[in-house]
Design a protein around this motif. Structure first.
Motif, PDB file in Angstrom:
ATOM      1  N   HIS B  58       0.813  -1.226   0.000  1.00  0.00           N
ATOM      2  CA  HIS B  58       0.000   0.000   0.000  1.00  0.00           C
ATOM      3  C   HIS B  58       0.843   1.271   0.000  1.00  0.00           C
ATOM      4  CE1 HIS B  58      -3.903  -2.023   1.742  1.00  0.00           C
ATOM      5  NE2 HIS B  58      -3.665  -2.326   0.493  1.00  0.00           N
ATOM      6  N   VAL B  59       2.143   1.141  -0.202  1.00  0.00           N
ATOM      7  CA  VAL B  59       3.022   2.301  -0.099  1.00  0.00           C
ATOM      8  C   VAL B  59       2.684   3.363  -1.151  1.00  0.00           C
ATOM      9  CG1 VAL B  59       5.403   3.089  -0.391  1.00  0.00           C
ATOM     10  CG2 VAL B  59       4.918   1.126   1.045  1.00  0.00           C
ATOM     11  N   THR B  60       2.488   2.924  -2.390  1.00  0.00           N
ATOM     12  CA  THR B  60       2.203   3.892  -3.459  1.00  0.00           C
ATOM     13  C   THR B  60       0.939   4.688  -3.146  1.00  0.00           C
ATOM     14  OG1 THR B  60       3.246   2.406  -5.051  1.00  0.00           O
ATOM     15  CG2 THR B  60       1.849   4.131  -5.956  1.00  0.00           C
ATOM     16  N   GLY B  61      -0.095   3.990  -2.743  1.00  0.00           N
ATOM     17  CA  GLY B  61      -1.338   4.660  -2.373  1.00  0.00           C
ATOM     18  C   GLY B  61      -1.135   5.588  -1.197  1.00  0.00           C
ATOM     19  N   GLY B  62      -0.366   5.134  -0.229  1.00  0.00           N
ATOM     20  CA  GLY B  62      -0.089   5.940   0.953  1.00  0.00           C
ATOM     21  C   GLY B  62       0.586   7.254   0.588  1.00  0.00           C
ATOM     22  N   ARG B  63       1.495   7.171  -0.364  1.00  0.00           N
ATOM     23  CA  ARG B  63       2.218   8.390  -0.772  1.00  0.00           C
ATOM     24  C   ARG B  63       1.306   9.367  -1.504  1.00  0.00           C
ATOM     25  NH1 ARG B  63       7.600   5.079  -2.361  1.00  0.00           N
ATOM     26  NH2 ARG B  63       8.471   4.995  -0.265  1.00  0.00           N
ATOM     27  N   ILE B  64       0.396   8.823  -2.291  1.00  0.00           N
ATOM     28  CA  ILE B  64      -0.569   9.692  -2.985  1.00  0.00           C
ATOM     29  C   ILE B  64      -1.436  10.415  -1.949  1.00  0.00           C
ATOM     30  CG2 ILE B  64      -2.630   9.686  -4.465  1.00  0.00           C
ATOM     31  CD1 ILE B  64      -1.295   7.343  -6.016  1.00  0.00           C
ATOM     32  N   ILE B  65      -1.892   9.664  -0.964  1.00  0.00           N
ATOM     33  CA  ILE B  65      -2.711  10.253   0.100  1.00  0.00           C
ATOM     34  C   ILE B  65      -1.916  11.325   0.854  1.00  0.00           C
ATOM     35  CG2 ILE B  65      -3.769   9.761   2.358  1.00  0.00           C
ATOM     36  CD1 ILE B  65      -4.426   6.922   1.135  1.00  0.00           C
ATOM     37  N   ALA B  66      -0.681  10.990   1.199  1.00  0.00           N
ATOM     38  CA  ALA B  66       0.147  11.919   1.968  1.00  0.00           C
ATOM     39  C   ALA B  66       0.325  13.244   1.227  1.00  0.00           C
ATOM     40  CB  ALA B  66       1.509  11.286   2.247  1.00  0.00           C
ATOM     41  N   GLU B  67       0.588  13.122  -0.075  1.00  0.00           N
ATOM     42  CA  GLU B  67       0.827  14.325  -0.874  1.00  0.00           C
ATOM     43  C   GLU B  67      -0.447  15.171  -0.974  1.00  0.00           C
ATOM     44  OE1 GLU B  67       2.348  15.423  -5.395  1.00  0.00           O
ATOM     45  OE2 GLU B  67       2.471  13.346  -4.694  1.00  0.00           O
ATOM     46  N   ALA B  68      -1.558  14.500  -1.274  1.00  0.00           N
ATOM     47  CA  ALA B  68      -2.816  15.229  -1.455  1.00  0.00           C
ATOM     48  C   ALA B  68      -3.301  15.833  -0.139  1.00  0.00           C
ATOM     49  CB  ALA B  68      -3.878  14.292  -2.035  1.00  0.00           C
ATOM     50  N   PHE B  69      -3.196  15.078   0.929  1.00  0.00           N
ATOM     51  CA  PHE B  69      -3.639  15.561   2.240  1.00  0.00           C
ATOM     52  C   PHE B  69      -2.765  16.732   2.685  1.00  0.00           C
ATOM     53  CE2 PHE B  69      -3.950  15.267   6.944  1.00  0.00           C
ATOM     54  CZ  PHE B  69      -5.334  15.311   7.074  1.00  0.00           C
ATOM     55  N   GLY B  70      -1.479  16.617   2.401  1.00  0.00           N
ATOM     56  CA  GLY B  70      -0.563  17.704   2.746  1.00  0.00           C
ATOM     57  C   GLY B  70      -0.935  18.988   2.031  1.00  0.00           C
ATOM     58  N   LYS B  71      -1.251  18.860   0.738  1.00  0.00           N
ATOM     59  CA  LYS B  71      -1.621  20.049  -0.035  1.00  0.00           C
ATOM     60  C   LYS B  71      -2.926  20.654   0.475  1.00  0.00           C
ATOM     61  CE  LYS B  71       0.796  19.262  -4.361  1.00  0.00           C
ATOM     62  NZ  LYS B  71       0.711  18.950  -5.781  1.00  0.00           N
ATOM     63  N   ALA B  72      -3.835  19.796   0.874  1.00  0.00           N
ATOM     64  CA  ALA B  72      -5.148  20.278   1.300  1.00  0.00           C
ATOM     65  C   ALA B  72      -5.124  20.894   2.696  1.00  0.00           C
ATOM     66  CB  ALA B  72      -6.156  19.130   1.256  1.00  0.00           C
ATOM     67  N   THR B  73      -4.275  20.357   3.575  1.00  0.00           N
ATOM     68  CA  THR B  73      -4.369  20.765   4.979  1.00  0.00           C
ATOM     69  C   THR B  73      -3.097  21.400   5.533  1.00  0.00           C
ATOM     70  OG1 THR B  73      -3.553  18.637   5.799  1.00  0.00           O
ATOM     71  CG2 THR B  73      -5.932  18.809   5.425  1.00  0.00           C
ATOM     72  N   GLY B 363      -2.654  -0.880  -5.285  1.00  0.00           N
ATOM     73  CA  GLY B 363      -3.178  -2.065  -4.612  1.00  0.00           C
ATOM     74  C   GLY B 363      -4.513  -1.836  -3.938  1.00  0.00           C
ATOM     75  N   ILE B 364      -5.198  -0.779  -4.304  1.00  0.00           N
ATOM     76  CA  ILE B 364      -6.470  -0.471  -3.639  1.00  0.00           C
ATOM     77  C   ILE B 364      -7.643  -0.851  -4.543  1.00  0.00           C
ATOM     78  CG2 ILE B 364      -7.893   1.389  -2.662  1.00  0.00           C
ATOM     79  CD1 ILE B 364      -5.411   0.680  -1.000  1.00  0.00           C
ATOM     80  N   ASP B 365      -8.627  -1.470  -3.933  1.00  0.00           N
ATOM     81  CA  ASP B 365      -9.863  -1.844  -4.633  1.00  0.00           C
ATOM     82  C   ASP B 365     -11.027  -1.055  -4.040  1.00  0.00           C
ATOM     83  OD1 ASP B 365      -8.952  -3.881  -6.477  1.00  0.00           O
ATOM     84  OD2 ASP B 365      -8.503  -5.072  -4.728  1.00  0.00           O
ATOM     85  N   PRO B 366     -12.156  -1.057  -4.754  1.00  0.00           N
ATOM     86  CA  PRO B 366     -13.283  -0.239  -4.286  1.00  0.00           C
ATOM     87  C   PRO B 366     -13.791  -0.630  -2.896  1.00  0.00           C
ATOM     88  CG  PRO B 366     -13.615  -0.890  -6.565  1.00  0.00           C
ATOM     89  CD  PRO B 366     -12.418  -1.655  -6.063  1.00  0.00           C
ATOM     90  N   ILE B 367     -14.212   0.397  -2.164  1.00  0.00           N
ATOM     91  CA  ILE B 367     -14.881   0.160  -0.882  1.00  0.00           C
ATOM     92  C   ILE B 367     -16.303   0.731  -0.906  1.00  0.00           C
ATOM     93  CG2 ILE B 367     -12.813   0.005   0.548  1.00  0.00           C
ATOM     94  CD1 ILE B 367     -13.214   2.969   1.290  1.00  0.00           C
ATOM     95  N   TYR B 368     -16.617   1.468  -1.961  1.00  0.00           N
ATOM     96  CA  TYR B 368     -17.957   2.057  -2.112  1.00  0.00           C
ATOM     97  C   TYR B 368     -18.677   1.383  -3.279  1.00  0.00           C
ATOM     98  CZ  TYR B 368     -16.442   5.924   0.878  1.00  0.00           C
ATOM     99  OH  TYR B 368     -15.986   6.680   1.928  1.00  0.00           O
ATOM    100  N   THR B 369     -19.952   1.195  -3.111  1.00  0.00           N
ATOM    101  CA  THR B 369     -20.761   0.678  -4.207  1.00  0.00           C
ATOM    102  C   THR B 369     -20.653   1.595  -5.408  1.00  0.00           C
ATOM    103  OG1 THR B 369     -22.285  -0.251  -2.582  1.00  0.00           O
ATOM    104  CG2 THR B 369     -23.103  -0.065  -4.844  1.00  0.00           C
ATOM    105  N   SER B 370     -20.702   2.896  -5.138  1.00  0.00           N
ATOM    106  CA  SER B 370     -20.677   3.861  -6.244  1.00  0.00           C
ATOM    107  C   SER B 370     -19.325   3.881  -6.954  1.00  0.00           C
ATOM    108  CB  SER B 370     -21.020   5.257  -5.734  1.00  0.00           C
ATOM    109  OG  SER B 370     -20.241   5.563  -4.607  1.00  0.00           O
ATOM    110  N   VAL B 371     -18.258   3.544  -6.273  1.00  0.00           N
ATOM    111  CA  VAL B 371     -16.943   3.452  -6.928  1.00  0.00           C
ATOM    112  C   VAL B 371     -16.868   2.169  -7.746  1.00  0.00           C
ATOM    113  CG1 VAL B 371     -14.447   3.208  -6.539  1.00  0.00           C
ATOM    114  CG2 VAL B 371     -15.754   4.882  -5.222  1.00  0.00           C
ATOM    115  N   LEU B 372     -17.354   1.084  -7.146  1.00  0.00           N
ATOM    116  CA  LEU B 372     -17.353  -0.202  -7.849  1.00  0.00           C
ATOM    117  C   LEU B 372     -18.160  -0.123  -9.141  1.00  0.00           C
ATOM    118  CD1 LEU B 372     -16.528  -3.233  -7.643  1.00  0.00           C
ATOM    119  CD2 LEU B 372     -18.651  -3.627  -6.411  1.00  0.00           C
TER     120      LEU B 372
END
Lengths: 308, 442
Positions: B58-73, B363-372
């Motif tokens: 999950h590292v790649t996903g984690g880095r995307i989150i970190a970057e986006a969250f950092g920019k937002a907050t 490595g992330i799969d949908p968790i929302y019906t609307s995403v799936l």
């Protein structure tokens, strides 16, 4: 005869009564504190854990006292792991001792000047154990493995051999990998011991017409015995702690066939999170190691007496 | 759950998509990110540092989150990877030792009970109730991933299930089709192995390494296919039922026709074999569909298909198994639980879930019906989307109690003894049943 007077008794300047008794303790204090912190405290902690119901997150939940040990007494799986460890540690260490001594003799007699050989044989020793496991896994893999490639290529096998998925091949594979890694360790220690043997003794034996074989049996080996037994003792203790190769090569399988004590304890503590049971396993394991190494220690002492 | 580190693309204009997303997240700061659709106002977290523990895949996903969250907050997020099998000990010891390094834990849902029981993660029932009310989180995963002892302890982050991937070229060459039942699967594997073993090609790659994520998944797929379950309605193990034994037998039956040898086949053996055209079938997580189409990692581009996990016995209803699957929880050692929760809300939001699902290597799969069901996901991975959508309906959940990890390892041990032929499926499952009862009774 009167005991010698202390400075205090003699009234020397600067001497204080009682100080003389304190000084040795003060000098030993750093060592005693170190032992208490690094040996006594962990031991007491393991002892307390072994008497308790403890998980990784919640140690000392309650005190069933002997429940963990009673559970071990009933656990055929743990008994088998202890037996397996002993069956591995002693013969493999012995094989490594013989091989290591052979290499040391070769270095001592024929390759004394070939320094590059000395560096070369140390390579396995300098390889991290998990990398040794990875390397041997690649060698022994059924599909794409080096050894299976050779066997299939030369027509020695018509289908891939599962070295790590069948018994006794899995156990032997671990023994081979361990021997590959640790024989140089013994070789280098034995070589160092050979270097300091007195030349005069060998000179005298040669003058008396001793053959090389007799020189080895009646001169070299007796003089080397205390050192070799010390090396063997050290290696047996290390072999008892076998973990990395099992983790990397077989993960204790097939079934439980290569689950040795260290791996079993690790699983209990860090996969099943039963820290109390793992602590009791550790104590029982320590007792086993002590029992197995007692005869070697006794032999070592005797060999020093003989050599002396 | 993902095991490759592909650097390729899926044919979408991903770099652009991601830049757009990050730009939006940073600039908007009030994007509709919460699962419920409630506007998420980016809090000002300048100067705050959060440590996010993620599993290696999950590292790649984690880095995307970190970057986006950092920019937002304005917050700094450190992504700290741990091996898959060390989540519980790392998280627990972190709290136990007082180190308190981690703020957010990326947990496998099977560990939830143990983490909650040990006081390693904190109760987020009220927070979820407030911030995810009405969210269309997939019903099949919401409770298994978050609920323990009547409380919620985390938020779903990566919805995982196995589907059956097949190499269409090998199947066609051997006059076979994708199997619908476990009997057909066995026949297909047998036919291909017998025909092509000499060329180093096998009917299937059966993950049989003695770990829950491997042999446990292989068994769970068959248990789900046969219509079985791990526990009955009262929470009692039913591993010695006829269905459970039949599932173990099905796994044993196919072993001779699988990549040699199943007991030594893990991710690192099975995946390359399938992606290089050496195995005709593999049961795997849905994201393999992304990697199979990536020429950098795959030699079978456009030569594969994906179908649902086969059915067996009297069961005629296709059903997946929740093999792996992850959520995010607040570590009990976190000194800033509110900021940690903001990170979880952001990471588990619908927009971020879609973004990560569409990005190769996360490595992330949908968790929302609307995403799936989203057009983007359908377009990006049409075959996988269809199979995943079907698989997740009524999927078989693994146990999640306080002793789940011990129980699942015990089951993996017994299943390995089946593949090792040291025990019959019946003996092994009876022993597994006894072991589970013993563990559950303390």
């Amino acid at each position: 005869m009167a005991s010698p007077a202390t400075p205090a008794d003699r009234g020397l300047p600067g001497a204080m009564p009682g100080r003389s008794r304190l000084v040795p303790w003060l000098l030993a204090a750093p060592l005693l504190v170190g032992l208490a912190v690094f040996a006594l405290y962990p031991f007491l902690d393991i002892l307390a854990l072994s008497l308790s119901k403890s998980s990784l997150g919640r140690p000392f939940q309650h005190w069933p006292i002997l429940a963990n040990f009673l559970s071990l007494a009933r656990s055929e799986e743990f008994h088998a792991a202890l037996l397996r460890t002993t069956i591995f540690a002693v013969p493999v260490s012995l094989a490594e001792l013989v091989l290591g001594l052979g290499i040391a003799l070769l270095l001592h007699s024929s390759l004394r000047e070939a320094r590059w050989v000395h560096s070369l044989i140390l390579l396995p020793l300098m390889t991290p154990p998990m990398m040794v496991a990875v390397a041997w896994k690649l060698i022994l893999a059924p599909v794409g493995g080096l050894l299976n490639g050779v066997l299939l290529g030369w027509g020695l096998a018509d289908s891939p051999v599962s070295f790590l998925g069948t018994m006794p091949a899995a156990f032997l594979s671990i023994a081979v990998a361990d021997t590959w890694q640790w024989t140089p360790f013994i070789a280098i220690l034995a070589y160092a011991a050979l270097q300091v043997l007195p030349d005069e003794v060998f000179e005298a034996a040669r003058v008396d017409g001793a053959s090389p074989a007799k020189m080895f049996w009646y001169v070299t080996l007796p003089m080397l015995a205390p050192t070799l037994l010390a090396i063997f003792l050290l290696r047996v203790v290390m072999a008892f702690k076998l973990f990395d190769l099992v983790y990397g090569l077989t993960f204790g399988g097939p079934g439980f066939s290569t689950t040795v004590a260290s791996f079993k304890i690790w699983r209990t503590a860090l996969q099943e999170f039963d820290v109390g049971l793992a602590a009791s396993q550790t104590l029982v394991f320590a007792v086993l190691v002590s029992l197995v190494t007692l005869p070697i220690t006794w032999l070592h002492r005797r060999s020093e007496e003989w050599a002396g | 759950m993902k095991h490759l580190d592909p650097r390729g693309r899926r044919g979408l204009s991903m770099p652009q998509t991601r830049r757009q997303f990050l730009g939006t997240a940073a600039a908007a700061g009030a994007a509709a990110l919460a699962g419920s659709g409630t506007a998420w106002s980016a809090p000002d977290l300048a100067g705050v540092t959060l440590n996010l523990m993620v599993i290696q895949p999950h590292v790649t996903g984690g880095r995307i989150i970190a970057e986006a969250f950092g920019k937002a907050t304005g917050a700094k997020v450190n992504v700290l990877p741990v091996p898959n099998d060390q989540i519980q000990q790392k998280a627990t010891l972190d709290v136990q030792s007082g180190s308190n390094v981690y703020d957010v834990i990326d947990y496998w849902y099977g560990l939830l009970g143990a983490l909650a029981d040990d006081g390693t993660v904190i109760d987020v029932t009220d927070r979820i109730g407030k911030d995810f009310a009405g969210a269309d989180l997939l019903p099949a995963i919401y409770d298994p991933y978050t609920l323990y002892d009547g409380k919620r302890w985390g938020v779903p982050y990566d919805g995982d299930s196995h589907v059956l991937f097949v190499n269409t070229e090998i199947l066609e060459r051997n006059g076979q089709k994708a199997p619908e039942t476990w009997d057909e699967y066995l026949a297909t594997a047998k036919a291909i192995t017998e025909a092509e073993k000499g060329k180093g090609i096998f009917g299937t790659a059966l993950l049989g390494v003695k770990q829950p994520f491997m042999i446990g998944c292989s068994y769970a797929n068959r248990l789900a296919g046969f219509g079985g379950r791990f526990l009955d309605d009262a929470g009692k193990p039913v591993l010695d039922s006829d269905i459970s034994i039949a599932a173990a037998q099905a796994m044993l039956d196919v072993a001779p026709y699988a990549l040699p040898t199943p007991l030594e086949t893990g991710f690192e053996q099975g995946l390359p074999a399938f992606l290089s055209g050496k195995a005709a079938m593999i049961e795997f997580w849905t994201d393999l569909g992304v990697n199979a189409q990536d020429p950098k990692t795959s030699q079978i581009v456009d030569k594969w298909n994906v179908v649902q996990i086969p059915v067996g016995g009297a069961n005629k209803q296709h059903r997946g198994s929740l093999d792996a699957g992850f959520g995010l929880a607040i570590s009990a050692g976190s000194k800033q639980p509110d900021a940690a929760w903001e990170l979880i809300k952001f990471a588990c939001s619908k927009a971020m879930n879609l973004e990560l699902t569409l990005t190769p290597g996360t490595g992330i799969d949908p968790i929302y019906t609307s995403v799936l069901d989203s057009p983007e996901y359908r377009k990006a991975a049409p075959k996988v989307q269809a199979a995943a959508a079907q698989a997740l309906h009524g999927a078989l959940a693994w146990p999640t109690g306080a002793s789940a990890s011990k129980m699942l390892q015990s089951l993996a041990d017994q299943l390995a003894l089946v593949l090792d032929r040291s025990k019959t499926p019946r003996q092994a499952m009876q022993d597994a049943q006894a072991s589970w009862l013993g563990i559950m009774n303390g």
